[in-house]
Design an enzyme around this catalytic site. Structure first.
Site, PDB file in Angstrom:
ATOM      1  N   ASP A 193      30.922  40.159 -40.452  1.00 14.44           N
ATOM      2  CA  ASP A 193      29.832  41.052 -40.707  1.00 14.44           C
ATOM      3  C   ASP A 193      30.579  42.860 -41.035  1.00 14.44           C
ATOM      4  OD1 ASP A 193      27.112  42.195 -38.285  1.00 14.44           O
ATOM      5  OD2 ASP A 193      27.752  43.214 -40.390  1.00 14.44           O
TER       6      ASP A 193
HETATM    7  C1  GLC Z   1      25.885  45.271 -41.069  1.00 10.75           C
HETATM    8  C2  GLC Z   1      25.213  44.188 -40.257  1.00 10.75           C
HETATM    9  C3  GLC Z   1      24.423  42.679 -41.361  1.00 10.75           C
HETATM   10  C4  GLC Z   1      24.832  43.090 -42.602  1.00 10.75           C
HETATM   11  C5  GLC Z   1      25.828  43.916 -43.205  1.00 10.75           C
HETATM   12  C6  GLC Z   1      25.913  44.545 -43.948  1.00 10.75           C
HETATM   13  O1  GLC Z   1      25.806  46.053 -40.107  1.00 10.75           O
HETATM   14  O2  GLC Z   1      25.204  44.283 -38.783  1.00 10.75           O
HETATM   15  O3  GLC Z   1      23.056  42.448 -40.490  1.00 10.75           O
HETATM   16  O4  GLC Z   1      24.125  43.148 -43.757  1.00 10.75           O
HETATM   17  O5  GLC Z   1      25.820  45.251 -41.999  1.00 10.75           O
HETATM   18  O6  GLC Z   1      25.025  45.190 -44.411  1.00 10.75           O
END
Ligand code: GLC
Length: 734
Positions: free
Chosen positions: A235
């Site tokens: 993430d």
């Molecule tokens: C965010 C989320 C994830 C997302 C990523 C990119 O914080 O937790 O679900 O795909 O970052 O935006």
């Protein structure tokens, strides 16, 4: 030797250390580095589960799309699960994959499949259900659908992501049995049956390890037990230590910072490999897995010319969203067959509530979508009713202005750039409520003028349709809800409206359970749905006016009160600490309410129809490895419609060997959705794998085993309405 292996081996040999490093970390907000000289393109990713997110500049979170990045706004993952339709899920995946390809993406960061363990979790709308069986059955077709478009699904967030407060470091603890029986099976299904090309590591910790660095989750389970050779993407900001993530076999380090050269997998990793602290082997394996995925996506190799181009905003996609939205709507109450309304008899209708005119596509955090259009319920009703019905509209109440006005005032670029400030604003409000004990969950003051206007309309009209519920100011990534109550004084207003009008329909929008005020006993009809995408207003209008017979079923339990919910009753939502024990263990969602024999507002799997369906002649055919469940379904009402036949197992007599083992009262094991004309009957057969269906996780043996004994297999209209059954003996596997 096959050309695929030859190509990948030769690329691996050709790549320099610097080039390999560029392939395993973000060199832009949403992509890794490409290697032009070897025709290896960057891996381009995008959010999210409800549509392909707006275009950002290469290195920043500043949107740069002009009129060219509007897309179709799909229904949420919770809404998709509410359809209980595997076909709808496959179609939704196809649409999302085509739109991602159409926008030039290689990986779509979807679907979200974490268990909705905690009813107040801000991201429940992005997840599917409280039940691992329903999630498993819905995620597999979705992933398959996405990947038919030469785009990789990225199933998230692995694993145990269950709350937004302290989300970057909350330690989550659960028993091995709960992990393997309730929290992992749907990830396993997405990989083994769905063939998901990528998985996203979660922000939270699993025990003491960050999920994105967790040897237990990523190495021991994903790689060694499940033999997963797909790509694991962190993430954004989920990695905190280079060596931990590297040893855990994390493949790609994505983050929110723009200091790309100092991402954990950038210079820090390069230095540790160069000074011998880390072997280059893991890097080579990651690059190989990335190249294998690129080959599957036709990004490299001869088939590049055949790669699908995708498309976005096609009429076909829009129709698919309408159809899924229609199927996602759940009829909770319909006294005196009040619905569907007959438009010919409708002369004057009061439409009340901000959710009648509110758009939701631009909220929710990373799930935000720059929708080409979003039909609101008021517009949808007017489009379907035409000019012979007078519609009076009243907002009825205020909305909070802090977040919306903040965004407007600050020309906020995107959720990420605003999230810190808005998050701070919301989290301060959240903490103030929690510490003061005064839960300010109305968020706004009563507005006399708007309320009286709405009441006057209710007096003048023969029908009232009140659009209630919550929105992305209340539930969103980055923040949990304060309570299950409807905000903005909606309960108070509805309690007044039912005093002046007897024909009230309430449509509740939420991505997670809500509790309903006293008015629920005095309105004729209640519908519930999660976020329904671009065509949402038409989908709701079609159900209200009978163009479609509702067939949705609740993918989660609606408790009578927040305190009844396991994750609350067990005291296991810590807003002021960052340790979370899943003390309810395997008794997640309805399993807990059944174990405690607790009354609920609406049970898991509940949903009415404008017609009636009857089940009969349930038989079981034990074929050894597989078990067939056969039954007859009949539409005994006066309207065509679709029905979800749910199959639950109940262990009524456990073998002596397992007398001490706790087990659930009943569990969903299979379901099928079928369309029947009025009066029509169908004989259906559902087949389940015996080992997978009647198992428990033996922590000592670290293996699934048969939980032997006498089972009652029942067909039900919900988890609390089982209507016909038969017995089966499951023998021991020892
Ligand atoms: C965010 C989320 C994830 C997302 C990523 C990119 O914080 O937790 O679900 O795909 O970052 O935006």
């Amino acid at each position: 030797m096959n050309s695929r292996k030859q190509l990948i081996d030769s690329l691996l040999n050709e790549l320099t250390l610097d080039e390999k490093i560029d392939m395993v970390h973000g060199t832009g907000a949403f992509h890794t580095g490409g290697i032009d000289r070897l025709q290896i393109p960057p891996l381009v990713m995008s959010d999210g589960p409800m549509g392909v997110r707006k275009q950002f500049t290469d290195k920043t979170w500043i949107p740069c799309g002009k009129e060219d990045d509007y897309v179709t706004y799909l229904i949420s993952n919770t809404a998709l699960a509410s359809t209980w339709s595997k076909e709808a899920s496959y179609k939704a995946g196809e649409v999302l994959g085509a739109e991602a390809r159409g926008r030039g993406k290689d990986v779509i960061l979807a679907p979200g499949i974490n268990v909705q363990r905690y009813p107040l979790c801000g991201r429940n709308f992005e997840y599917m259900s409280e039940d691992t069986c329903l999630i498993s059955e819905m995620v597999v077709p979705f992933v398959k659908g996405v990947q038919t478009q030469d785009v990789a699904a990225c199933v998230k967030h692995f694993a145990l992501n269950a709350q937004e407060y302290c989300r970057m470091d909350v330690k989550t603890f659960c028993s091995k049995r709960a992990l393997y029986e309730m929290y992992l099976p749907h990830f396993y299904a997405s990989i083994k049956e769905g063939n998901a090309y990528s998985i996203m590591g979660a922000y939270n910790k699993f025990n003491e390890e960050q999920c994105c660095e967790s040897k237990a989750l990523l190495k021991d389970i994903l790689r060694d037990e499940w033999n997963y050779d797909g790509v694991v993407i962190s993430d954004w900001g989920g990695i905190h230590h280079t060596e931990n993530a590297y040893h855990a076999t994390m493949d790609i380090d994505m983050s929110v910072s723009q200091d790309f050269d100092n991402y954990y997998y950038a210079n820090p990793l390069k230095e540790k490999i160069q000074n011998g602290e880390l072997s280059v082997d893991n890097l080579n394996e990651s690059v190989r897995r990335i190249l294998e995925m690129m080959y599957e996506l036709k990004m490299i190799g001869q088939q590049k010319e055949e790669r699908k181009a995708g498309h976005f905003n096609s009429h076909e996609s829009q129709q698919a969203v309408l159809s899924a939205g229609q199927e996602a709507i759940v009829l909770l109450k319909n006294d005196e067959k009040h619905l569907p309304l007959n438009k010919k008899n409708l002369k004057k209708v009061a439409v009340i509530g901000q959710n009648a005119i509110r758009k939701h596509s631009n909220g929710g955090g990373s799930a935000e979508v720059k929708a080409l259009y979003e039909i609101t319920p008021l517009l949808g009703l007017k489009m379907r009713l035409g000019g012979n019905t007078e519609i009076l509209f009243g907002e009825g109440h205020d909305l909070p202005t802090d977040t919306e006005s903040y965004r407007a005032q600050n020309e906020v670029a995107s959720w990420q750039t605003s999230s810190v400030d808005i998050y701070e604003m919301r989290i301060q409000r959240f903490i103030k409520s929690k510490t003061s004990g005064i839960i300010d969950d109305d968020f706004v003051a009563w507005n006399d003028e708007k309320a009286n206007e709405a009441l006057q309309m209710a007096r003048e009209c023969e029908e009232v349709i009140f659009f209630a519920g919550i929105d992305h100011d209340i539930e969103s990534e980055g923040i949990d809800r304060l309570s299950l109550k409807l905000p903005y004084n909606q309960d108070r207003l509805l309690n007044e409206i039912v005093k002046v009008n007897q024909n009230v329909t309430v449509v509740v929008l939420s991505g997670s359970p809500v509790v309903l005020g006293e008015w629920k006993n005095h309105v004729k009809s209640i519908l519930w749905h999660s976020y329904l995408g671009s065509e949402g207003g038409l989908a709701v209008a079609d159900v209200i006016l009978g163009n479609v017979n509702p067939s949705g079923k609740l993918p989660m339990t609606f408790p009578l009160a927040e305190k009844d919910h396991p994750s609350v009753e067990m005291g296991e939502y810590k807003w002021d600490e960052n340790e979370l024990y899943f003390r309810e263990d395997i008794f997640v969602g309805y399993r807990y309410f059944d174990k405690k024999n607790k009354e609920v507002l609406y049970p898991f799997g509940y949903g009415l129809s404008y017609t009636k369906f009857e089940y009969s002649d349930l038989q079981i055919n034990d074929r050894g490895e597989n078990v067939d469940i056969l039954l007859t379904v009949k539409n005994t009402g006066d309207m065509d419609g679709a029905d979800v036949v749910q199959i639950y197992s109940e262990l009524v007599e456990v073998d002596e060997a397992f007398k001490e083992l706790p087990y659930c009262v009943r569990e969903l094991k299979a379901f099928d959705k079928l369309f029947l004309k009025k009066g029509e009957s169908k004989h259906i057969t559902m087949t389940v794998d015996k080992k997978q269906t009647f198992r428990f996780f033996d922590e000592e043996a670290h293996a699934y085993r048969l939980l032997s004994g006498q089972y009652r297999i029942s067909a039900g209209h919900s988890s609390r309405e089982l209507v016909c059954s038969a017995m089966i003996e499951i023998g021991s596997d020892q």
